[in-house]
Design a protein around this motif. Sequence first.
Motif, mmCIF file in Angstrom:
data_model
loop_
_atom_site.group_PDB
_atom_site.id
_atom_site.type_symbol
_atom_site.label_atom_id
_atom_site.label_comp_id
_atom_site.label_asym_id
_atom_site.label_seq_id
_atom_site.Cartn_x
_atom_site.Cartn_y
_atom_site.Cartn_z
ATOM 1 N N CYS A 181 0.833 -1.207 0.000
ATOM 2 C CA CYS A 181 0.000 0.000 0.000
ATOM 3 C C CYS A 181 0.867 1.256 0.000
ATOM 4 C CB CYS A 181 -0.929 0.007 1.209
ATOM 5 S SG CYS A 181 -2.231 -1.244 1.162
ATOM 6 N N CYS A 182 1.975 1.204 0.715
ATOM 7 C CA CYS A 182 2.873 2.365 0.754
ATOM 8 C C CYS A 182 3.478 2.640 -0.616
ATOM 9 C CB CYS A 182 3.980 2.125 1.787
ATOM 10 S SG CYS A 182 3.414 2.237 3.501
ATOM 11 N N ARG A 183 3.842 1.573 -1.334
ATOM 12 C CA ARG A 183 4.390 1.779 -2.681
ATOM 13 C C ARG A 183 3.311 2.366 -3.602
ATOM 14 N NH1 ARG A 183 7.580 0.075 0.509
ATOM 15 N NH2 ARG A 183 7.458 2.319 0.879
ATOM 16 N N ALA A 184 2.076 1.889 -3.460
ATOM 17 C CA ALA A 184 0.975 2.439 -4.248
ATOM 18 C C ALA A 184 0.719 3.891 -3.878
ATOM 19 C CB ALA A 184 -0.283 1.604 -4.032
ATOM 20 N N ALA A 185 0.819 4.208 -2.587
ATOM 21 C CA ALA A 185 0.583 5.585 -2.130
ATOM 22 C C ALA A 185 1.603 6.544 -2.717
ATOM 23 C CB ALA A 185 0.624 5.635 -0.601
ATOM 24 N N GLU A 186 2.844 6.085 -2.863
ATOM 25 C CA GLU A 186 3.864 6.948 -3.455
ATOM 26 C C GLU A 186 3.534 7.261 -4.903
ATOM 27 O OE1 GLU A 186 8.101 6.104 -1.802
ATOM 28 O OE2 GLU A 186 7.040 4.193 -1.724
ATOM 29 N N LEU A 187 3.062 6.267 -5.646
ATOM 30 C CA LEU A 187 2.654 6.494 -7.029
ATOM 31 C C LEU A 187 1.470 7.449 -7.102
ATOM 32 C CD1 LEU A 187 2.828 2.814 -8.333
ATOM 33 C CD2 LEU A 187 4.462 4.644 -8.818
ATOM 34 N N LEU A 188 0.523 7.231 -6.212
ATOM 35 C CA LEU A 188 -0.668 8.070 -6.180
ATOM 36 C C LEU A 188 -0.315 9.507 -5.823
ATOM 37 C CD1 LEU A 188 -3.732 7.983 -6.472
ATOM 38 C CD2 LEU A 188 -3.881 7.167 -4.124
ATOM 39 N N ARG A 189 0.604 9.662 -4.892
ATOM 40 C CA ARG A 189 1.011 11.013 -4.494
ATOM 41 C C ARG A 189 1.623 11.785 -5.661
ATOM 42 N NH1 ARG A 189 5.904 12.982 -0.522
ATOM 43 N NH2 ARG A 189 5.014 14.995 0.075
ATOM 44 N N GLU A 190 2.413 11.099 -6.489
ATOM 45 C CA GLU A 190 3.028 11.767 -7.635
ATOM 46 C C GLU A 190 1.972 12.389 -8.537
ATOM 47 O OE1 GLU A 190 5.688 9.379 -9.864
ATOM 48 O OE2 GLU A 190 6.879 8.759 -8.125
ATOM 49 N N ILE A 191 0.930 11.640 -8.814
ATOM 50 C CA ILE A 191 -0.136 12.140 -9.686
ATOM 51 C C ILE A 191 -0.879 13.287 -9.010
ATOM 52 C CG2 ILE A 191 -2.364 11.558 -10.733
ATOM 53 C CD1 ILE A 191 -1.290 8.787 -11.274
ATOM 54 N N LEU A 192 -1.236 13.104 -7.744
ATOM 55 C CA LEU A 192 -2.006 14.127 -7.038
ATOM 56 C C LEU A 192 -1.206 15.426 -6.906
ATOM 57 C CD1 LEU A 192 -3.541 11.819 -4.278
ATOM 58 C CD2 LEU A 192 -4.745 12.819 -6.236
ATOM 59 N N THR A 193 0.093 15.309 -6.630
ATOM 60 C CA THR A 193 0.934 16.504 -6.512
ATOM 61 C C THR A 193 1.005 17.241 -7.843
ATOM 62 O OG1 THR A 193 2.245 15.480 -4.748
ATOM 63 C CG2 THR A 193 3.226 17.341 -5.898
ATOM 64 N N ALA A 194 1.124 16.481 -8.925
ATOM 65 C CA ALA A 194 1.159 17.103 -10.249
ATOM 66 C C ALA A 194 -0.147 17.822 -10.571
ATOM 67 C CB ALA A 194 1.447 16.040 -11.307
ATOM 68 N N GLU A 195 -1.233 17.378 -9.948
ATOM 69 C CA GLU A 195 -2.542 17.997 -10.152
ATOM 70 C C GLU A 195 -2.764 19.178 -9.198
ATOM 71 O OE1 GLU A 195 -5.620 16.556 -11.901
ATOM 72 O OE2 GLU A 195 -4.136 15.662 -13.219
ATOM 73 N N GLY A 196 -1.779 19.444 -8.339
ATOM 74 C CA GLY A 196 -1.890 20.552 -7.402
ATOM 75 C C GLY A 196 -2.507 20.203 -6.073
ATOM 76 N N LEU A 197 -2.665 18.914 -5.797
ATOM 77 C CA LEU A 197 -3.307 18.469 -4.556
ATOM 78 C C LEU A 197 -2.270 18.084 -3.511
ATOM 79 C CD1 LEU A 197 -6.041 16.230 -6.186
ATOM 80 C CD2 LEU A 197 -6.453 18.394 -5.036
ATOM 81 N N ARG A 198 -2.608 18.323 -2.246
ATOM 82 C CA ARG A 198 -1.796 17.881 -1.122
ATOM 83 C C ARG A 198 -2.391 16.582 -0.576
ATOM 84 N NH1 ARG A 198 -3.551 22.563 1.019
ATOM 85 N NH2 ARG A 198 -3.958 21.630 3.058
#
Length: 302
Positions: free
Chosen positions: A155-172
Amino acid sequence: MTAQRVTVQVQDQRLELSNLDKVLYPAADFRKRDVIDYYRQAGPAMLPHLRDRAATLIRFPNGVDGGSFYEKDVSRHAPDWVPTARLVSGAQGRGRAVNHHVLIGELPTLVWTANLAALELHVPQWTVGPEDSRNCPDLLVFDLDPGDPATIVECCRAAELLREILTAEGLRAYPKTSGSKGLQLYCPVRTTRAERTSAYAKEIALRLEAEHPGELLAKMNRSARAGKVFLDWSQNNPAKTTVAPYSLRARSQPTVSTPVTWDEVRACREPEDLRFTSDQVLHRLDRDGDLLADLHENPHPL
């Protein structure tokens, strides 16, 4: 006053607490008094994440091994001073049931729910508005659920991938453990349509599944979940709830849905790295404060 019924003063309310010696977590000898005391101490950090949200209680009157039930309607037994919101069920408030959900905004109400053996507290991603209306969602959530033999490490590895996309979209994105097997991410958002967060989260989940089909899953397909992380976007549906930050979970030990740092997510290599019990969470709060303290600030428009 007896050993089984004790009257206490919690801020401006007098509460009668009962069955304080009842064991609710047998494997840990964790009793109702311990549950109440945990919520009393965690309350200052927890209440901002409960306030104005229509809570669903999961009650375990005979402990974690003795069965449970969901309670959305507290109208039959709540004291007059306990605030409630009268809400029609369903995503758009068009269901058949009418429930008086408790609004846990202050410490006396939190202690009152703990005395009901409401070990788990679940809330939606929206707040209650004027005249018991539903505001548009202010949180976007992803619930990362591992299919055996995957664990929270995956789940942590998935969260890191998800964070990359969300950060690029301007989300925290703010991570927290589910307190069970998985990990959850929250993002503060602003939208004018109740269904927008669910649609947006689904788009992101499907995109990640397409990019990582061997590790991630975006569809509720139990036969395909073994060894993968399910990116559950559906908890953004206004009819659904997610376990609240700092809520206990009904497991063998009194584990807690715990906010964590991204450094801890990156460093996680064993499930025990991100497993926290009530005592550990209180220590973390003393040391670090609430890691979600600014969660509701500066929401990003969707």
